[in-house]
Design a protein around this motif. Structure first.
Motif, PDB file in Angstrom:
ATOM      1  N   UNK A 171      53.292  36.147  37.683  1.00  0.00           N
ATOM      2  CA  UNK A 171      53.693  34.856  37.117  1.00  0.00           C
ATOM      3  C   UNK A 171      52.483  33.949  36.938  1.00  0.00           C
ATOM      4  N   UNK A 172      51.604  33.929  37.930  1.00  0.00           N
ATOM      5  CA  UNK A 172      50.391  33.109  37.846  1.00  0.00           C
ATOM      6  C   UNK A 172      49.507  33.548  36.683  1.00  0.00           C
ATOM      7  N   UNK A 173      49.445  34.843  36.434  1.00  0.00           N
ATOM      8  CA  UNK A 173      48.592  35.376  35.373  1.00  0.00           C
ATOM      9  C   UNK A 173      49.264  35.318  33.998  1.00  0.00           C
ATOM     10  N   UNK A 174      50.512  34.874  33.963  1.00  0.00           N
ATOM     11  CA  UNK A 174      51.221  34.804  32.691  1.00  0.00           C
ATOM     12  C   UNK A 174      51.676  36.152  32.188  1.00  0.00           C
ATOM     13  N   UNK A 175      51.844  37.113  33.089  1.00  0.00           N
ATOM     14  CA  UNK A 175      52.286  38.464  32.701  1.00  0.00           C
ATOM     15  C   UNK A 175      53.789  38.531  32.928  1.00  0.00           C
ATOM     16  N   UNK A 176      54.571  38.498  31.868  1.00  0.00           N
ATOM     17  CA  UNK A 176      56.029  38.448  31.968  1.00  0.00           C
ATOM     18  C   UNK A 176      56.611  39.853  31.882  1.00  0.00           C
ATOM     19  N   UNK A 206      43.605  53.710  43.225  1.00  0.00           N
ATOM     20  CA  UNK A 206      42.427  54.334  42.612  1.00  0.00           C
ATOM     21  C   UNK A 206      41.674  53.314  41.766  1.00  0.00           C
ATOM     22  N   UNK A 207      42.405  52.539  40.971  1.00  0.00           N
ATOM     23  CA  UNK A 207      41.779  51.506  40.141  1.00  0.00           C
ATOM     24  C   UNK A 207      41.063  50.479  41.015  1.00  0.00           C
ATOM     25  N   UNK A 208      41.707  50.083  42.122  1.00  0.00           N
ATOM     26  CA  UNK A 208      41.103  49.092  43.010  1.00  0.00           C
ATOM     27  C   UNK A 208      39.837  49.654  43.650  1.00  0.00           C
ATOM     28  N   UNK A 209      39.873  50.908  44.065  1.00  0.00           N
ATOM     29  CA  UNK A 209      38.679  51.542  44.646  1.00  0.00           C
ATOM     30  C   UNK A 209      37.539  51.573  43.646  1.00  0.00           C
ATOM     31  N   UNK A 231      43.338  42.174  34.892  1.00  0.00           N
ATOM     32  CA  UNK A 231      43.546  40.821  35.404  1.00  0.00           C
ATOM     33  C   UNK A 231      44.016  40.854  36.858  1.00  0.00           C
ATOM     34  N   UNK A 232      44.918  41.769  37.172  1.00  0.00           N
ATOM     35  CA  UNK A 232      45.404  41.907  38.547  1.00  0.00           C
ATOM     36  C   UNK A 232      44.262  42.320  39.468  1.00  0.00           C
ATOM     37  N   UNK A 233      43.515  43.351  39.072  1.00  0.00           N
ATOM     38  CA  UNK A 233      42.414  43.838  39.903  1.00  0.00           C
ATOM     39  C   UNK A 233      41.316  42.788  40.035  1.00  0.00           C
ATOM     40  N   UNK A 234      41.090  42.020  38.968  1.00  0.00           N
ATOM     41  CA  UNK A 234      40.089  40.963  39.031  1.00  0.00           C
ATOM     42  C   UNK A 234      40.460  39.908  40.060  1.00  0.00           C
ATOM     43  N   UNK A 235      41.745  39.580  40.141  1.00  0.00           N
ATOM     44  CA  UNK A 235      42.208  38.618  41.147  1.00  0.00           C
ATOM     45  C   UNK A 235      41.974  39.177  42.550  1.00  0.00           C
ATOM     46  N   UNK A 236      42.364  40.432  42.770  1.00  0.00           N
ATOM     47  CA  UNK A 236      42.180  41.046  44.088  1.00  0.00           C
ATOM     48  C   UNK A 236      40.712  41.092  44.488  1.00  0.00           C
ATOM     49  N   UNK A 253      36.989  49.475  41.173  1.00  0.00           N
ATOM     50  CA  UNK A 253      36.449  48.132  40.996  1.00  0.00           C
ATOM     51  C   UNK A 253      35.592  47.725  42.200  1.00  0.00           C
ATOM     52  N   UNK A 254      36.029  48.075  43.389  1.00  0.00           N
ATOM     53  CA  UNK A 254      35.250  47.754  44.589  1.00  0.00           C
ATOM     54  C   UNK A 254      33.914  48.481  44.563  1.00  0.00           C
ATOM     55  N   UNK A 255      33.947  49.765  44.216  1.00  0.00           N
ATOM     56  CA  UNK A 255      32.714  50.565  44.198  1.00  0.00           C
ATOM     57  C   UNK A 255      31.708  50.034  43.188  1.00  0.00           C
ATOM     58  N   UNK A 256      32.180  49.375  42.134  1.00  0.00           N
ATOM     59  CA  UNK A 256      31.279  48.877  41.083  1.00  0.00           C
ATOM     60  C   UNK A 256      30.770  47.470  41.346  1.00  0.00           C
ATOM     61  N   UNK A 257      31.294  46.785  42.359  1.00  0.00           N
ATOM     62  CA  UNK A 257      30.905  45.401  42.609  1.00  0.00           C
ATOM     63  C   UNK A 257      29.495  45.324  43.191  1.00  0.00           C
ATOM     64  N   UNK A 258      28.643  44.446  42.648  1.00  0.00           N
ATOM     65  CA  UNK A 258      27.285  44.300  43.188  1.00  0.00           C
ATOM     66  C   UNK A 258      27.242  43.549  44.523  1.00  0.00           C
ATOM     67  N   UNK A 259      28.352  42.938  44.931  1.00  0.00           N
ATOM     68  CA  UNK A 259      28.359  42.120  46.147  1.00  0.00           C
ATOM     69  C   UNK A 259      28.020  42.944  47.374  1.00  0.00           C
ATOM     70  N   UNK A 260      28.483  44.190  47.411  1.00  0.00           N
ATOM     71  CA  UNK A 260      28.260  45.041  48.594  1.00  0.00           C
ATOM     72  C   UNK A 260      27.655  46.391  48.242  1.00  0.00           C
ATOM     73  N   UNK A 261      27.066  46.498  47.044  1.00  0.00           N
ATOM     74  CA  UNK A 261      26.542  47.797  46.582  1.00  0.00           C
ATOM     75  C   UNK A 261      25.469  48.346  47.525  1.00  0.00           C
ATOM     76  N   UNK A 262      24.603  47.484  48.051  1.00  0.00           N
ATOM     77  CA  UNK A 262      23.542  47.947  48.959  1.00  0.00           C
ATOM     78  C   UNK A 262      24.138  48.512  50.245  1.00  0.00           C
ATOM     79  N   UNK A 263      25.125  47.837  50.777  1.00  0.00           N
ATOM     80  CA  UNK A 263      25.754  48.301  52.011  1.00  0.00           C
ATOM     81  C   UNK A 263      26.472  49.629  51.807  1.00  0.00           C
TER      82      UNK A 263
END
Length: 476
Positions: A197-202, A290-293, A216-221, A295-305
């Motif tokens: 509802x917040x994302x306007x996905x009806x 799988x999609x969430x994993x 959009x959902x994964x980006x929010x998470x 997105x997490x794996x591609x994030x630069x925030x924790x890529x070094x760790x």
């Protein structure tokens, strides 16, 4: 003495069990009895947490799984020393979750804790089960573990193997369930309904999410996870973000480096990918894990760790934490004149007293225990194990209890860090002159929790477990 440890985890997506054998041995240096030679003797296959057509827990199938696991683990009630059973994530919010907890306790008696909806304990256990070893071997670093499952992301910050802060987000793979191989919606959690509802996905049950809508959902998470890791508290002010925050997590002010690790089912997918394994086919588990994993794996925030630190037991962090870290061993000089009063389950921890407490404070704390039908537990800080300190504080506790006419039938548990349990108990009971249902457990470091569980005595020691851990996210 040979004992068994059991860990049971009924999560949003999957459920599993681990059984281990261990020995109670006396440390030749410290003289304390410790759990030693912990050896896994059975690990169940992970099964989908059983739900019925009404999205309630299927208690009959859960009972079947539990019976199969206990038989396969060669579990005998007298051997069970400790461990625990947790209902985690969205499973803990099912309307009949309490029924499953009761069933587990019927199978295992009072040998271990069994509870639902204890997010801070889940966070603590996941850290201990996944990266406590890493944390101890890199004591100069702070480690932040994110245990990402089907319904929640449990966060725990620790250093040198000790958890400092915990938190929990309603962010996980299974808030939106889909038909495997597609993005056709099969089921939505109330958090997913609010987010769409917040994302306007009806779109509702039976509709297909587009690629842009999934993004959009994964980006929010991912945004909530990154905000927690980066200490951006302002990100949780917005109503929908605040709704997804079960237990606030706030980083302390620090210039030190923080290493980020992941555990849980999504964490296992991430590290499998980093080892060169291909991603599973699209939504093959019927959710967005799988999609969430990815997105997490591609994030630069924790890529070094991610490239530098690999935790243990990523996919089963909570159950291994239950197995190996949920139960402490008391000292052997405990005060237990009537061993038959144990086990004591669900004993509320109602306060803390010390040598600096006023007489009024002592009466207030014991007054709380007096008003509890289950009795209660009080943490005692002696301030030293010397005879004078023990005698003086024990005498003051005795006077407060006598003034309150504390009944002998009501359980009263005192937890002390020092090796002085038996002597303190004698002073508190005035060497038998004051009839009390008193148990004094010594050489235990009490966690900041709401409940303590005392198991049956084994070889002059008692298994001690804490649950209902308090929120440390805003600790100074």
């Amino acid at each position: 003495m040979r004992v068994k440890l059991i860990g049971l985890d009924f999560g949003t997506t999957t459920s599993s069990a681990v059984v281990a054998a261990a020995r109670l041995t006396r440390n030749a240096v410290t003289g304390r009895v410790e759990l030693d030679q912990v050896r896994e003797c059975y690990r169940s296959e992970m099964v989908f947490t059983p739900l019925d057509a009404g999205n309630r827990l299927d208690e009959a199938r859960a009972a079947h799984y539990l019976d199969v696991w206990l038989r396969a683990g060669d579990q005998h009630p007298g051997e069970v020393f400790g461990g625990g059973a947790l209902l985690t994530g969205l499973t803990a919010q099912k309307e009949n979750a309490a029924g499953l907890v009761r069933m587990i306790r019927q199978r295992l008696g009072d040998a271990l804790i069994a509870t639902a909806d204890d997010p801070c304990l889940e966070s603590w256990l996941a850290f201990m089960g996944s990266c406590a070893g890493l944390s101890r071997s890199h004591a100069e670093l702070s480690f932040l573990n994110l245990d990402v499952g089907g319904g929640t992301t449990n966060l725990a910050l620790g250093k040198a193997g000790e958890v400092l802060r915990t938190g929990c987000l309603f962010v996980g793979a299974r808030h939106i369930q889909v038909a495997p191989g597609t993005y056709r919606i099969v089921r939505l959690s109330r958090y997913a309904v609010a987010l769409l509802d917040h994302l306007g996905i009806r779109k509702g049950i039976g509709a297909c999410l587009s690629t842009a809508e999934v993004d959009a959902v994964l980006g929010f998470y991912l945004g909530l996870m990154e905000a927690a890791v980066l200490g951006r508290a302002a990100a949780f002010v917005e109503a929908v973000a605040h709704f997804h925050e079960q237990v606030p997590f706030r980083l302390p002010a620090s210039d030190g480096e923080i290493a980020v690790t992941f555990s849980g089912g999504v964490g296992e997918l991430i590290y499998a990918h980093l080892q060169g394994k291909p991603w599973p086919p699209t939504t093959s588990y019927g959710d967005l894990g799988i999609d969430l994993a990815q997105r997490i794996a591609a994030s630069p925030v924790w890529s070094r760790s991610l490239g530098q630190y690999r935790p243990a037991s990523a996919g089963r962090a909570t159950v291994y934490g239950l197995l190996r870290h949920s139960t402490d061993v008391s000292g052997s000089t405990l005060f237990l004149p009537r061993p038959e009063v144990l086990p004591l389950a669900d004993v509320p921890i109602l306060g803390k007293v010390s040598a600096s407490s006023t007489d009024a404070h002592l009466r207030d704390v014991f007054g709380l225990v007096l008003r509890s039908r289950r009795g209660g537990c009080v943490r005692v800080e002696i301030g030293g194990a010397g005879a004078t300190a023990v005698r003086e504080l024990g005498g003051r506790l005795a006077r407060a209890l006598r003034e309150l006419a504390f009944p002998a039938a009501l359980p009263l548990v005192l937890l002390v860090r020092e090796n002085a349990g038996k002597v303190l108990g004698h002073y508190v009971t005035e060497w038998g002159g004051l009839p009390l249902g008193l148990v004094v457990i010594d050489e235990v470091t009490a966690r900041d929790a709401q409940y303590v569980h005392l198991g049956r005595p084994h070889d002059q020691v008692v298994p001690v477990s804490f649950y209902g851990l308090n929120n440390q996210g805003d600790a100074p």
